[in-house]
Design a protein around this motif. Structure first.
Motif, PDB file in Angstrom:
ATOM      1  N   GLU A 265       0.817  -1.222   0.000  1.00 44.60           N
ATOM      2  CA  GLU A 265       0.000   0.000   0.000  1.00 44.60           C
ATOM      3  C   GLU A 265       0.850   1.272   0.000  1.00 44.60           C
ATOM      4  OE1 GLU A 265      -2.639   0.016   3.332  1.00 44.60           O
ATOM      5  OE2 GLU A 265      -3.434  -1.967   2.847  1.00 44.60           O
ATOM      6  N   ASN A 266       1.881   1.301   0.807  1.00 41.93           N
ATOM      7  CA  ASN A 266       2.652   2.528   0.996  1.00 41.93           C
ATOM      8  C   ASN A 266       3.963   2.533   0.208  1.00 41.93           C
ATOM      9  OD1 ASN A 266       3.963   0.582   2.399  1.00 41.93           O
ATOM     10  ND2 ASN A 266       4.296   1.824   4.229  1.00 41.93           N
ATOM     11  N   TRP A 267       4.021   1.869  -0.920  1.00 39.83           N
ATOM     12  CA  TRP A 267       5.283   1.762  -1.667  1.00 39.83           C
ATOM     13  C   TRP A 267       5.806   3.111  -2.138  1.00 39.83           C
ATOM     14  CZ3 TRP A 267       6.056   3.323  -6.684  1.00 39.83           C
ATOM     15  CH2 TRP A 267       4.924   3.612  -7.433  1.00 39.83           C
ATOM     16  N   ASN A 268       4.944   4.083  -2.317  1.00 43.70           N
ATOM     17  CA  ASN A 268       5.402   5.398  -2.780  1.00 43.70           C
ATOM     18  C   ASN A 268       5.176   6.492  -1.736  1.00 43.70           C
ATOM     19  OD1 ASN A 268       2.650   5.482  -2.955  1.00 43.70           O
ATOM     20  ND2 ASN A 268       2.577   6.446  -4.956  1.00 43.70           N
TER      21      ASN A 268
END
Length: 152
Positions: free
Chosen positions: A107-110
């Motif tokens: 979800e928080n890859w970027n």
């Protein structure tokens, strides 16, 4: 003499997979590397025996036939050899049961980087060059490049 007509199925198979065929010099280099004394010692150390390098030689000959006369049989043998080599290389990947495979990125890859990382990045050479490229700061002359020139 009449030239043999090519089989449409073979032609389609070759055209779809021709990207796999390397140059004959590449296969010849692989064969020389595989059969060198250094490689033989390495193979004996790693595997306890030397490995068979004859496939590289066959591939070299087939590639040469393909390059010189567009021999379809040689091309098919090359493609099949490359597919077998690729299958062998990916066996460990396919049998890997240690890591869980993802179907999508986390979800928080970027997500934005933490503030302390951003602060330390500001003083890096990479950031300075990025700012120069974006036109945010004037382009500088790199002193380290001029100091390396020596006339003897």
């Amino acid at each position: 003499m009449t030239k043999e007509r090519s089989d449409p199925e073979n032609s389609k198979y070759i055209s779809d997979n021709e990207w796999m065929i390397r140059t004959s010099s590449t296969y010849e280099g692989e064969y020389k590397e595989c059969s060198s004394i250094k490689a033989r010692l390495h193979q004996y150390f790693i595997f306890g025996k030397t490995i068979d390098c004859s496939q590289w030689k066959r591939d070299s000959l087939n590639s040469s036939k393909w390059e010189k006369s567009r021999d379809e049989k040689a091309a098919i043998e090359l493609i099949n050899s490359e597919k077998a080599r690729r299958r062998e290389r990916l066996i460990a990947h396919a049998k890997n049961d240690v890591w869980e495979r993802r179907s999508s990125p986390p979800e928080n890859w970027n997500a934005p980087l933490p503030e302390h990382i951003l602060e330390s990045y500001k003083s890096t050479y990479l950031n300075t060059k990025a700012e120069e490229l974006r036109g945010e700061i004037p382009r500088s002359t790199d002193a380290t490049m001029t100091s390396l020139c020596v006339i003897m």
